[in-house]
Enzyme design. Structure first.
Site: not given
Length: 226
Positions: A7-9
């Site tokens: 996951f990107d943030v």
């Protein structure tokens, strides 16, 4: 079947845009200038261009922060210290931890998967923000570009990630993010299936094509089960 999800943030798990604009407005006003739609638009253009250069390996990450306010102040004839403004802005921005809709319950629903963070940022800041948001315990590990020494979407970044995830298998891994040039291109580089999180239905005018696209974060549970 997918077993690992990366996951990107920012603008994937946390609402970076909302915090960014609030902190930008306060910074400009705190440094004695008038905040206008034209100034906001120009800052966003300068910032986006610098991030593209960083992701492409043309500039080091620190150059983003050294240049964006300095250039903005020069263009708008604002007599203030751009580096001091950057420090002021970053201090506020680092505290932002607004969770996007359906993120918390979706991560909980995916607890049987191996979940990891992959971010272009500063490791201490991202840990702090995820902890403040109550999300950090959902992830087995957090991989951030400043600690790795290479940005998404480079293979150096993803090679590091692959080596540090036990029994990593690209064929059963998904990467989820809002950026075509960072997250989706990174997935393509690493031969990982990608999910473009696109809640605002932005048109894709690039040649970077995700395997999946979703506008609701909760749709990830269905995609991950495929």
């Amino acid at each position: 079947m997918y077993r690992t999800i990366l996951f990107d943030v920012d603008d994937t798990l946390l609402d970076f845009e909302a915090g960014e604009l609030a902190c930008l407005k306060r910074t400009i006003e705190d440094f004695g200038a008038r905040y206008t739609p034209r100034l906001e638009a120009r800052y966003l253009t300068i910032n986006a261009g610098l991030w593209v250069d960083f992701e492409a390996g043309r500039i080091p990450r620190q150059q983003i922060f050294a240049r964006r306010f300095t250039q903005l102040f020069k263009e708008f004839a604002i007599e203030a210290d751009g580096l001091a403004a950057e420090k002021h802005y970053h201090k506020m921005l680092d505290q932002q931890a607004i969770v996007l809709p359906h993120v918390a319950e979706t991560l909980e629903a995916l607890s049987d998967y191996r979940l990891y963070v992959v971010s272009n940022g500063v490791i201490e800041v991202q840990r702090q923000r995820l902890a403040k948001a109550g999300l950090i315990d959902a992830f087995a590990d957090i991989f951030v570009s400043d600690a790795i020494g290479a940005p998404k979407p480079t293979m150096a970044f993803f090679d590091y990630v692959a080596k540090h995830i036990p029994k990593f298998d690209a064929a059963t891994t998904l990467i989820v993010g809002d950026s075509l040039t960072s997250d989706i291109q990174g997935g393509r580089n690493a031969k990982i299936d990608s999910v473009w999180f696109n809640p605002h239905f932005k048109p894709n005018r690039t040649t970077v094509l995700p395997v999946y696209q979703m506008s609701e974060f909760s749709d990830l549970t269905k995609i991950a089960a495929e």
